[in-house]
Design a protein around this motif. Structure first.
Motif, PDB file in Angstrom:
ATOM      1  N   THR A  26      32.422  37.904  41.740  1.00  0.00           N
ATOM      2  CA  THR A  26      33.690  38.274  41.117  1.00  0.00           C
ATOM      3  C   THR A  26      34.465  39.231  42.007  1.00  0.00           C
ATOM      4  OG1 THR A  26      32.643  38.029  38.952  1.00  0.00           O
ATOM      5  CG2 THR A  26      34.760  39.152  39.019  1.00  0.00           C
ATOM      6  N   GLN A  27      33.760  40.199  42.594  1.00  0.00           N
ATOM      7  CA  GLN A  27      34.419  41.153  43.486  1.00  0.00           C
ATOM      8  C   GLN A  27      35.027  40.444  44.694  1.00  0.00           C
ATOM      9  OE1 GLN A  27      34.491  44.908  43.131  1.00  0.00           O
ATOM     10  NE2 GLN A  27      36.234  44.220  44.359  1.00  0.00           N
TER      11      GLN A  27
ATOM     12  N   ILE B 130      30.258  34.261  34.045  1.00  0.00           N
ATOM     13  CA  ILE B 130      29.872  33.830  35.393  1.00  0.00           C
ATOM     14  C   ILE B 130      28.361  33.944  35.584  1.00  0.00           C
ATOM     15  CG2 ILE B 130      30.066  34.392  37.838  1.00  0.00           C
ATOM     16  CD1 ILE B 130      32.529  33.003  36.775  1.00  0.00           C
ATOM     17  N   ARG B 131      27.783  35.016  35.080  1.00  0.00           N
ATOM     18  CA  ARG B 131      26.323  35.177  35.208  1.00  0.00           C
ATOM     19  C   ARG B 131      25.579  34.092  34.436  1.00  0.00           C
ATOM     20  NH1 ARG B 131      27.667  40.830  35.276  1.00  0.00           N
ATOM     21  NH2 ARG B 131      27.591  40.960  32.997  1.00  0.00           N
TER      22      ARG B 131
ATOM     23  N   GLU C 292      32.853  38.358  33.676  1.00  0.00           N
ATOM     24  CA  GLU C 292      31.635  38.536  34.473  1.00  0.00           C
ATOM     25  C   GLU C 292      30.382  38.042  33.751  1.00  0.00           C
ATOM     26  OE1 GLU C 292      31.603  41.847  37.711  1.00  0.00           O
ATOM     27  OE2 GLU C 292      32.357  42.767  35.865  1.00  0.00           O
TER      28      GLU C 292
ATOM     29  N   TYR D 134      38.097  38.485  43.629  1.00  0.00           N
ATOM     30  CA  TYR D 134      39.253  39.340  43.365  1.00  0.00           C
ATOM     31  C   TYR D 134      39.822  39.919  44.658  1.00  0.00           C
ATOM     32  CZ  TYR D 134      42.483  42.671  41.477  1.00  0.00           C
ATOM     33  OH  TYR D 134      43.641  43.348  41.211  1.00  0.00           O
TER      34      TYR D 134
ATOM     35  N   PHE E 159      33.959  45.710  40.379  1.00  0.00           N
ATOM     36  CA  PHE E 159      33.261  44.732  39.560  1.00  0.00           C
ATOM     37  C   PHE E 159      31.759  44.865  39.782  1.00  0.00           C
ATOM     38  CE2 PHE E 159      37.461  42.927  40.373  1.00  0.00           C
ATOM     39  CZ  PHE E 159      37.860  42.571  39.098  1.00  0.00           C
ATOM     40  N   THR E 160      30.983  44.486  38.792  1.00  0.00           N
ATOM     41  CA  THR E 160      29.536  44.565  38.915  1.00  0.00           C
ATOM     42  C   THR E 160      28.953  43.329  39.584  1.00  0.00           C
ATOM     43  OG1 THR E 160      29.235  43.609  36.705  1.00  0.00           O
ATOM     44  CG2 THR E 160      29.374  46.003  36.859  1.00  0.00           C
ATOM     45  N   ASP E 161      29.683  42.217  39.513  1.00  0.00           N
ATOM     46  CA  ASP E 161      29.202  40.955  40.076  1.00  0.00           C
ATOM     47  C   ASP E 161      29.793  40.756  41.473  1.00  0.00           C
ATOM     48  OD1 ASP E 161      28.015  38.124  39.672  1.00  0.00           O
ATOM     49  OD2 ASP E 161      30.112  37.723  40.182  1.00  0.00           O
TER      50      ASP E 161
ATOM     51  N   PHE F  19      39.170  38.677  35.068  1.00  0.00           N
ATOM     52  CA  PHE F  19      37.960  38.698  35.894  1.00  0.00           C
ATOM     53  C   PHE F  19      36.948  39.707  35.360  1.00  0.00           C
ATOM     54  CE2 PHE F  19      39.139  36.757  40.296  1.00  0.00           C
ATOM     55  CZ  PHE F  19      39.690  35.654  39.667  1.00  0.00           C
ATOM     56  N   ALA F  20      37.419  40.890  34.938  1.00  0.00           N
ATOM     57  CA  ALA F  20      36.500  41.905  34.416  1.00  0.00           C
ATOM     58  C   ALA F  20      35.819  41.429  33.140  1.00  0.00           C
ATOM     59  CB  ALA F  20      37.253  43.211  34.161  1.00  0.00           C
TER      60      ALA F  20
ATOM     61  N   ARG G  76      30.221  29.538  39.906  1.00  0.00           N
ATOM     62  CA  ARG G  76      30.243  30.180  41.225  1.00  0.00           C
ATOM     63  C   ARG G  76      30.195  29.114  42.319  1.00  0.00           C
ATOM     64  NH1 ARG G  76      26.176  32.911  40.415  1.00  0.00           N
ATOM     65  NH2 ARG G  76      27.099  34.923  39.838  1.00  0.00           N
TER      66      ARG G  76
END
Length: 462
Positions: A21-22, A53-54, A50, A25, A16-18, A46-47, A60
């Protein structure tokens, strides 16, 4: 980078980029490492979310991802019953109550040998976002058993259903949790379940949906998932391609209620449907499926799909159900079961001219198949959006039960059509909002998640 392995097979590589999130997960993976179907569903959502979430750091702070992937309640119980020979048989029963933040838990019961905790949790997780997309006040749940009603007498099915409901009734109610049918649970099973609930609780309420019409069922409920799938597909074609189902060649898998009524509605919309399947194999009928014969074989006589080919000269029967995806078509409507389309199946569809895949079953495409769709710009309608018509009409059945009225078939169908059009618009708008115009999977996940997450945050930690 992480790898999910189940049964010696690598299922997914996760990155994941966040960071949040990572981390969330990783915790889901640690707790559920032996539940591949559930992990597949969680990873997809989740993917996709993201960017949501940002945009919403308050999610968060509220730990929404950690909470949303953990069911509010998971019940497993023993179901002991006697067969016709008087022998005691034992099965496992389940009910997962995933989220009640938008309304009473709502989701079907599945009776099938494949049912286990992973399957039930994946279905309940998906159901939470599917129900959110309908716009109706319903939370997410799912349940079932590894009991197989195939080959059982009516008496055996009745005794199993009564034993199952004797335990389940402790956990459900019209304002708490309202189950429905799913694979292996039709009008017969719902009737037995409802009768046992009524006997134990001494109340006549809308505690189950998918009931026969004689005691509180809704017109158009049987047709709803298949009809809704076609309404969604047609709306997507009109909005994104300037086309329609009229004149299209359509491949359908499955031959249960979802498949049969998807075939019926697609034909009404001018499409030629050339296939149907069951667990033994598939039929290819280039002249178009004869719906009267298919209904007689599968609904009236509970036969095998091979019997269709024996009665229709233009049809060919082939063993192995996944071969259905080798048939040339414009549109594919998978209506059988989870993960029925893998990467090779997706490649075969694309090579034979398929440009649209909309899902009538729950999670019928593997992650690798979805990647193929994206690479080749296939219009992809994910299950949680495309097959939401069934639960939408279940919600309408709840409304009719509450006001002690029954609406006409046309009235329910009109509401269903509008709900499916609105679901498409919601998904398309969310995809565009988060920089992925036309990506209905991202749009469905983002829109469904945003509504649930906002309600969770507003209602405080619980």
């Amino acid at each position: 980078m992480k790898t999910v392995v189940a049964g010696g097979q690598v299922l997914e590589k996760i990155m994941f980029t966040d960071e949040y999130t990572q981390r969330a997960y990783d915790e889901v993976l640690r707790r559920n490492s032996d539940e591949p179907e559930f992990l597949q569903a969680v990873h997809e959502v989740f993917a996709s979310v993201e960017p949501v979430i940002r945009e919403h750091p308050e999610f968060r702070d509220a730990g929404v991802l950690e909470r949303i992937a953990e069911p509010e309640r998971l019940v497993q119980f023993r179901v002991a019953w006697t067969d016709d020979a008087g022998h005691v048989r034992v099965n496992r029963g389940y009910r997962v109550q995933f989220s009640s933040v938008l309304g009473p838990y709502k989701g079907g019961l599945r009776f099938h040998p494949s049912v286990n905790q992973s399957i039930i949790k994946f279905l309940g997780f998906e159901q939470t976002f599917k129900n959110s997309l309908t716009g109706l006040p319903m939370g997410g749940g799912k349940g079932g058993s590894d009991f197989d009603p195939k080959g059982k007498s009516d008496g055996e099915v009745m005794r199993f259903c009564q034993a199952f409901m004797t335990e389940l009734q402790r956990h459900i109610g019209p304002f708490t949790d309202v189950p429905a049918g799913d694979i292996g649970v039709g009008g017969r099973e719902i009737g037995y379940l409802f009768g046992q609930y009524r006997r134990i609780r001494d109340e006549y309420s809308g505690v189950l949906t998918g009931k026969p019409l004689e005691f509180g069922g809704s017109l158009a409920r049987t047709e709803a998932t298949g009809y809704g799938l076609c309404y969604f597909t047609n709306k997507a074609l009109e909005s994104l391609r300037g086309e329609s189902l009229d004149g299209k060649t359509v491949a359908v898998s499955g031959s249960g209620n979802v498949a049969i009524f998807a075939i019926e509605k697609a034909q009404q919309m001018g499409a030629t449907v050339v296939s149907a399947s069951d667990s033994t194999g598939y039929v290819h009928d280039p002249h178009g499926i004869d719906l009267d014969v298919l209904k007689d074989v599968k609904i009236d006589h509970h036969g095998r799909i091979a019997e269709y080919a024996e009665r229709v000269d233009s049809a060919e029967y082939h063993e192995g159900s996944r071969g259905v995806w080798s048939i040339a078509c414009d549109v594919a409507l998978p209506c059988a079961t989870q993960n029925e389309i893998g990467a090779d199946d997706a490649d075969a569809l694309i090579a034979n001219g398929c440009t649209v895949v909309c899902e009538g079953a729950n999670m019928p495409s593997t992650p690798e198949a979805i990647e193929r769709y994206r690479e080749h710009h296939v219009l992809y309608g994910p299950a949680k959006a495309a097959n939401a018509g069934g639960v939408a009409v279940s919600g309408l059945e709840m409304s009719q039960n509450s006001i002690r009225l029954s609406w006409t078939f046309e009235g329910v169908d009109q509401r269903l059509h509008q709900i499916m059009d609105d679901i498409f618009t919601t998904c398309a708008d969310a995809a565009e909002r988060y920089g992925a115009a036309g990506d209905l999977m991202l749009g469905a996940n983002a829109a469904g998640f945003l509504k649930v997450a906002s309600a969770m945050t507003a209602q405080g930690l619980m």
